[in-house]
Design an enzyme around this catalytic site. Structure first.
Site, PDB file in Angstrom:
ATOM      1  CB  ILE A   1      37.176  44.571 -40.064  1.00 41.37           C
ATOM      2  CG1 ILE A   1      38.146  44.223 -41.204  1.00 41.37           C
ATOM      3  CG2 ILE A   1      37.066  46.081 -39.842  1.00 41.37           C
ATOM      4  CD1 ILE A   1      39.609  44.575 -40.946  1.00 41.37           C
ATOM      5  CE  LYS A   2      37.022  43.795 -30.742  1.00 45.01           C
ATOM      6  NZ  LYS A   2      37.637  44.235 -29.492  1.00 45.01           N
ATOM      7  CB  VAL A   3      32.362  47.023 -37.505  1.00 49.11           C
ATOM      8  CG1 VAL A   3      31.477  48.183 -37.915  1.00 49.11           C
ATOM      9  CG2 VAL A   3      33.305  46.629 -38.644  1.00 49.11           C
TER      10      VAL A   3
ATOM     11  CB  ALA B   1      37.057  49.974 -38.619  1.00 43.74           C
TER      12      ALA B   1
ATOM     13  CB  ILE C   1      42.572  45.333 -36.554  1.00 43.40           C
ATOM     14  CG1 ILE C   1      43.724  44.341 -36.551  1.00 43.40           C
ATOM     15  CG2 ILE C   1      43.077  46.768 -36.475  1.00 43.40           C
ATOM     16  CD1 ILE C   1      44.689  44.571 -37.711  1.00 43.40           C
TER      17      ILE C   1
END
Ligand code: G3P
Length: 216
Positions: A82-84, A58, A56
């Site tokens: 967490i996709k950054v 951010a 997902i």
């Protein structure tokens, strides 16, 4: 090679997850925006179906807020990654999220240098966008090859995701280059399954089977 499906559509996810083909899911804000359900509903459904990494993204723009967003999403389910986005703030956030044992997927990577820096910061996954590189007149696959070579040479633990895949050739070439993961859109998975000679072959066997004499 692990196969992730690159979609936020639960029907698409279910179709391939139930075949045993899919190991994980990647989403991004654009994919989520295509759906009619709320963000929370979409994520709830995906985690209830897939037992594997679910990325997902951010959307905060400074490290402090990306970390807060990451912490919030990671509490939804143990499989959340967490996709950054790959930039200075993103790298800071990846470092802190990693310290907190939160898995990250550094996204929007367009060079082996960016991939190397994301890995240094501690990213669990690094996503190289092949299709968008090709669209811009660059060689996306070369970035996959270069990144893999560097990661192998130094025993770097971050997993390489071949992302922004547009066609079945991208998948074959990514696998040949040793990419750990390919995240594949639904339409490309459909294309990978089918071959006209398979369909023709099935039909011929069915037709011939009808001609066989059977005792009962
Ligand atoms: O995983 C990243 C991917 O969704 C981007 O694909 O087709 O928007 O370049 P695309």
């Amino acid at each position: 090679m692990e196969v992730f499906i690159d979609t936020a559509n639960i029907k698409e996810i279910k179709k391939y997850y139930e075949m045993g083909i899919v190991d994980g899911v990647t989403t991004n804000p654009s994919l989520i925006a295509k759906e009619t359900k709320s963000f929370e509903e979409i994520i709830k459904e995906i985690v209830s179906v897939v037992n594997g990494p679910i990325s997902i993204e951010a959307t905060a723009e400074n490290a402090e807020d990306i970390i807060k967003e990451g912490e919030k999403y990671s509490k939804i389910h143990k499989n959340i990654v967490i996709k950054v986005a790959m930039n200075e703030e993103g790298l800071k956030a990846i470092k802190e999220l990693t310290k907190k044992n939160i898995k990250t997927n550094c996204t929007l990577i367009f060079s082996a240098n960016q991939a190397l820096l994301a890995a240094k910061a501690g990213a669990t996954y690094v996503s190289v966008f092949i299709g968008r590189l090709d669209d811009a007149g660059n060689d996306g696959m070369q970035v996959i090859k270069d990144t893999m070579e560097i990661f192998k040479k130094f025993g770097i633990k971050s997993k390489l995701i071949a992302a922004s895949i547009r066609n079945p050739i991208h998948v074959i070439e990514s696998a040949k280059a040793g990419s750990d993961v390919a995240t594949i859109p639904f339409k490309v998975l459909d294309l990978m399954i089918k071959h006209p000679l398979t369909d023709k072959g099935i039909q011929k066997f069915l037709d011939d089977w009808k001609k066989v004499k059977k005792d009962v």
